[in-house]
Motif scaffolding. Structure first.
Motif, mmCIF file in Angstrom:
data_model
loop_
_atom_site.group_PDB
_atom_site.id
_atom_site.type_symbol
_atom_site.label_atom_id
_atom_site.label_comp_id
_atom_site.label_asym_id
_atom_site.label_seq_id
_atom_site.Cartn_x
_atom_site.Cartn_y
_atom_site.Cartn_z
ATOM 1 N N GLU A 44 0.856 -1.186 0.000
ATOM 2 C CA GLU A 44 0.000 0.000 0.000
ATOM 3 C C GLU A 44 0.895 1.240 0.000
ATOM 4 N N GLY A 45 0.563 2.196 -0.848
ATOM 5 C CA GLY A 45 1.349 3.438 -0.890
ATOM 6 C C GLY A 45 2.450 3.407 -1.929
ATOM 7 N N GLU A 46 2.808 2.211 -2.435
ATOM 8 C CA GLU A 46 3.839 2.156 -3.468
ATOM 9 C C GLU A 46 3.238 2.508 -4.828
ATOM 10 N N VAL A 47 4.078 3.067 -5.686
ATOM 11 C CA VAL A 47 3.617 3.498 -7.005
ATOM 12 C C VAL A 47 4.479 2.794 -8.064
ATOM 13 N N GLU A 48 3.811 2.219 -9.054
ATOM 14 C CA GLU A 48 4.536 1.535 -10.138
ATOM 15 C C GLU A 48 5.515 2.512 -10.803
ATOM 16 N N GLY A 49 6.761 2.076 -10.965
ATOM 17 C CA GLY A 49 7.745 2.894 -11.682
ATOM 18 C C GLY A 49 8.436 3.940 -10.820
#
Ligand code: ADP
Ligand code: 5GP
Length: 196
Positions: A44-49
């Motif tokens: 949760e909270g991570e963003v692709e790239g």
């Protein structure tokens, strides 16, 4: 043109690598970050790239077969690896790129790539590490235990690094890391152009 640098950063999960690096990039926006490929699920909270490209195990194995990775390792059941092309591009243009990798990844980069230096981010104590991982709230109790077990193995290998920064007070840790990078920029062997 100055020589480029590969800046290897490691430390146990929860020691504060991401937190320190986020602050470092505000202070030193000229630094590049190597986005790793990973087969673990997105937290949760991570963003692709942003920090990772999230891919399947099959896609990861294809990258291994295509020789597209500078290094890779399996950590707590998932693949993590550094794509080769962006690192080579950065170094060829005289830039500095940060590789946040585990201790095995760091050993492989040291062996295979020149122009590197490495910094180990250590927690102030094992208890603090446990608290930080628990309070971060991104992993289950089982995963936290396996990361803590792994942390003990990783701490033993801190001696393989050129520098150590203890992340107790955050501002101090960021300042120390920035100081190391600045000092490395002034090494005689990285400034051949000026001296010639
Ligand atoms: P890592 O990237 O090494 O796994 P994180 O950067 O995610 O670690 O940090 C783990 C937790 O500890 C996060 O909740 C973060 O906010 C907290 N943290 C990081 N550095 C400090 C610090 N110097 N003091 C207190 N808490 C910190
Ligand atoms: P996390 O799942 O907490 O994001 O990362 C787990 C571990 O994998 C950390 O020790 C982190 O430094 C390491 N890691 C992240 N990216 C890479 C990579 O590209 N290669 C290797 N070898 N380790 C990585």
């Amino acid at each position: 043109m100055n020589k480029g640098s590969l800046i290897i950063i490691s430390g146990p999960s929860g020691s504060g690598k991401d937190t320190v690096l986020k602050r470092l990039f505000i202070k030193m926006p000229e630094l590049e970050f190597s986005i790793s490929s990973v087969s673990r699920a997105m937290r949760e909270g991570e963003v692709e790239g942003e920090k990772y490209n999230f891919i399947s195990r099959e896609q990861f194995e294809q990258m291994i077969n295509d020789n597209a990775l500078l290094e890779y390792n399996e950590y707590c059941g998932n693949y993590y690896g550094t794509p080769k092309a962006p690192v080579e591009r950065c170094i060829a243009s005289g830039g500095e790129i940060i590789l946040e990798v585990d201790v095995n990844g760091a050993a492989n980069v040291r062996k295979n790539c020149p122009d590197n230096f490495s910094v180990f981010i250590a927690p102030p104590s094992f208890e603090v590490l446990r608290n930080r991982l628990t309070n971060r709230g991104t992993e289950t109790a089982d995963v936290i235990e396996s990361r803590l077990a792994r942390a003990k193995e990783e701490m033993v290998r801190a001696k393989e690094y050129d520098y150590v920064v203890v992340n107790d007070d955050l501002d101090t840790a960021v300042q120390e890391l920035a100081g190391i990078i600045l000092a490395e920029r002034h090494r005689v062997d990285r400034n051949g152009d000026i001296l010639d």
